[in-house]
Write an enzyme that holds these catalytic residues in place. Structure first.
Site, PDB file in Angstrom:
ATOM      1  N   ASN A  89      -5.440 -33.375  59.883  1.00  0.00           N
ATOM      2  CA  ASN A  89      -6.070 -32.101  59.568  1.00  0.00           C
ATOM      3  C   ASN A  89      -6.212 -31.346  60.883  1.00  0.00           C
ATOM      4  O   ASN A  89      -7.098 -31.634  61.669  1.00  0.00           O
ATOM      5  CB  ASN A  89      -7.446 -32.357  58.921  1.00  0.00           C
ATOM      6  CG  ASN A  89      -8.210 -31.069  58.676  1.00  0.00           C
ATOM      7  OD1 ASN A  89      -7.651 -29.974  58.795  1.00  0.00           O
ATOM      8  ND2 ASN A  89      -9.488 -31.188  58.344  1.00  0.00           N
ATOM      9  N   LYS A 127      -7.051 -28.308  61.348  1.00  0.00           N
ATOM     10  CA  LYS A 127      -8.091 -27.268  61.329  1.00  0.00           C
ATOM     11  C   LYS A 127      -7.521 -25.970  61.914  1.00  0.00           C
ATOM     12  O   LYS A 127      -6.341 -25.701  61.736  1.00  0.00           O
ATOM     13  CB  LYS A 127      -9.335 -27.766  62.058  1.00  0.00           C
ATOM     14  CG  LYS A 127      -9.753 -29.151  61.540  1.00  0.00           C
ATOM     15  CD  LYS A 127     -11.108 -29.596  61.977  1.00  0.00           C
ATOM     16  CE  LYS A 127     -11.405 -30.969  61.387  1.00  0.00           C
ATOM     17  NZ  LYS A 127     -12.736 -31.438  61.676  1.00  0.00           N
ATOM     18  N   HIS A 152     -13.303 -29.555  52.046  1.00  0.00           N
ATOM     19  CA  HIS A 152     -13.681 -30.097  53.359  1.00  0.00           C
ATOM     20  C   HIS A 152     -15.104 -29.657  53.701  1.00  0.00           C
ATOM     21  O   HIS A 152     -15.507 -28.534  53.376  1.00  0.00           O
ATOM     22  CB  HIS A 152     -12.690 -29.622  54.425  1.00  0.00           C
ATOM     23  CG  HIS A 152     -12.877 -30.329  55.723  1.00  0.00           C
ATOM     24  ND1 HIS A 152     -13.862 -29.990  56.622  1.00  0.00           N
ATOM     25  CD2 HIS A 152     -12.238 -31.399  56.264  1.00  0.00           C
ATOM     26  CE1 HIS A 152     -13.803 -30.812  57.661  1.00  0.00           C
ATOM     27  NE2 HIS A 152     -12.831 -31.680  57.475  1.00  0.00           N
ATOM     28  N   GLU A 159     -16.394 -28.563  56.308  1.00  0.00           N
ATOM     29  CA  GLU A 159     -16.494 -27.303  57.059  1.00  0.00           C
ATOM     30  C   GLU A 159     -16.392 -26.105  56.109  1.00  0.00           C
ATOM     31  O   GLU A 159     -17.007 -25.068  56.341  1.00  0.00           O
ATOM     32  CB  GLU A 159     -15.414 -27.260  58.158  1.00  0.00           C
ATOM     33  CG  GLU A 159     -15.789 -28.193  59.307  1.00  0.00           C
ATOM     34  CD  GLU A 159     -14.608 -28.797  60.051  1.00  0.00           C
ATOM     35  OE1 GLU A 159     -13.476 -28.313  59.912  1.00  0.00           O
ATOM     36  OE2 GLU A 159     -14.835 -29.786  60.792  1.00  0.00           O
ATOM     37  N   GLU A 205     -15.690 -38.372  54.014  1.00  0.00           N
ATOM     38  CA  GLU A 205     -15.934 -37.953  55.386  1.00  0.00           C
ATOM     39  C   GLU A 205     -17.425 -37.705  55.591  1.00  0.00           C
ATOM     40  O   GLU A 205     -17.927 -36.618  55.258  1.00  0.00           O
ATOM     41  CB  GLU A 205     -15.161 -36.669  55.687  1.00  0.00           C
ATOM     42  CG  GLU A 205     -13.671 -36.801  55.529  1.00  0.00           C
ATOM     43  CD  GLU A 205     -12.919 -35.756  56.352  1.00  0.00           C
ATOM     44  OE1 GLU A 205     -12.152 -36.142  57.227  1.00  0.00           O
ATOM     45  OE2 GLU A 205     -13.141 -34.560  56.122  1.00  0.00           O
ATOM     46  N   GLY A 207     -15.913 -34.988  64.125  1.00  0.00           N
ATOM     47  CA  GLY A 207     -15.848 -34.326  65.430  1.00  0.00           C
ATOM     48  C   GLY A 207     -16.963 -34.720  66.386  1.00  0.00           C
ATOM     49  O   GLY A 207     -17.145 -34.083  67.416  1.00  0.00           O
ATOM     50  N   SER A 267     -13.946 -38.907  63.106  1.00  0.00           N
ATOM     51  CA  SER A 267     -13.718 -39.544  64.414  1.00  0.00           C
ATOM     52  C   SER A 267     -12.816 -40.780  64.345  1.00  0.00           C
ATOM     53  O   SER A 267     -13.053 -41.763  65.052  1.00  0.00           O
ATOM     54  CB  SER A 267     -15.059 -39.872  65.092  1.00  0.00           C
ATOM     55  OG  SER A 267     -15.794 -38.679  65.311  1.00  0.00           O
TER      56      SER A 267
HETATM   57  P1  PGA Z   1     -12.365 -35.615  63.248  1.00  0.00           P
HETATM   58  O1  PGA Z   1     -12.221 -34.696  61.932  1.00  0.00           O
HETATM   59  O2  PGA Z   1     -11.304 -36.690  63.152  1.00  0.00           O
HETATM   60  O3  PGA Z   1     -12.120 -34.670  64.406  1.00  0.00           O
HETATM   61  O4  PGA Z   1     -13.743 -36.180  63.234  1.00  0.00           O
HETATM   62  C1  PGA Z   1     -11.934 -35.254  60.672  1.00  0.00           C
HETATM   63  C2  PGA Z   1     -11.926 -34.183  59.607  1.00  0.00           C
HETATM   64  O5  PGA Z   1     -12.773 -33.276  59.646  1.00  0.00           O
HETATM   65  O6  PGA Z   1     -11.066 -34.201  58.685  1.00  0.00           O
END
Ligand code: PGA
Length: 248
Positions: free
Chosen positions: A9, A11, A95, A97, A164, A170, A209
């Site tokens: 992903n 983003k 997601h 976000e 998630e 992140g 992460s």
């Molecule tokens: P990350 O993001 O691996 O940077 O924690 C995962 C995601 O939001 O899909």
């Protein structure tokens, strides 16, 4: 047997030139990998160039979001038909976000999943609790609500779940393999309630992460069937190491 799925992903990262550069470097690194389904989700603007450079490879394309109508006066939105047109196989829906910054509710997520199913897209449906919800002991309750409302009235067609935990995205704080397995086995149980035996075929990815050095212990859990990777998917080297998690 569930084929592991590892998805990048990206983003809001990478121009078209950067997308092309990544793919050119990445494809040789995963050449011959057949026992893992590999997916990359770039920004909308990079989908056509990604489709062109991924053609004939073992890497599939996903979008990061979709709208629920096919066409019309919806300024700024992109439809499932348009994603099919640029050769997307999957779309990420719900997601955290999107839920957090763009006020996506379970109902909106439900409409998007329905539309993606009608267009015959695979769906990476994201769920997960916030830190506050985890600390209040509400994790399983939140997951249950997101699953029940998000999938209300829908079949399991094309469905992949991504668990998630919001506190792990992140932040560098990965869920422990035990925490992931607890959530994943609960999710599988909920899916069984909805879909019976079909639930055994649905892949449940972990996200938050994921890195080359923690992927193997997560994948060792019986109900962890893959990963949705943000930060560590932006470099060909680290993402290819995650894809090749089985190799020492
Ligand atoms: P990350 O993001 O691996 O940077 O924690 C995962 C995601 O939001 O899909």
């Amino acid at each position: 047997m569930r084929l592991p799925l590892i998805a990048a992903n990206w983003k809001m990262n990478k121009t078209t030139a950067e997308t092309r550069e990544f793919i050119t470097e990445f494809l040789p690194l995963v050449d011959g990998v057949k026992d893992v389904e590999i997916v990359i989700a770039p920004a909308f603007t990079s989908l056509p160039v990604a489709a062109k450079f991924l053609k004939g490879s073992n890497v599939k394309l996903a979008a990061q979001d979709v709208f629920w109508e096919t066409e019309g006066a919806y300024t700024g939105e992109v439809s499932p038909l348009m994603l099919k047109d640029v050769e997307c196989t999957y779309v990420i829906i719900g997601h955290s976000e999107r839920r957090q910054y763009f006020n996506e509710t379970d109902e909106i997520v439900n409409r998007k999943i329905r539309a993606a199913q009608e267009a015959d897209l695979g769906i990476i449906f994201c769920i997960g609790e916030t830190l506050q919800e985890r600390e209040a002991g509400e994790t399983l309750q939140v997951l249950k609500r997101q699953i029940t409302e998000g999938l209300k009235g829908l079949s399991a067609q094309g469905l992949v779940i991504a668990y998630e935990p919001v506190w792990a995205i992140g932040t560098g704080k990965t869920a422990t393999p035990e925490q992931a397995e607890e959530a994943h086995s609960f999710i599988r149980k909920e899916l069984k309630t909805l879909y019976g035996n079909e639930a055994e075929q649905i892949r449940i990815l972990y996200g938050g992460s994921v890195k080359p050095d923690n992927i193997a212990s997560l994948m060792a859990q019986p109900n962890v069937d893959g990963a949705l990777v943000g930060g560590a998917s932006l470099k060909p080297d680290s993402f290819s190491k995650i894809v090749r998690f089985k190799e020492p």
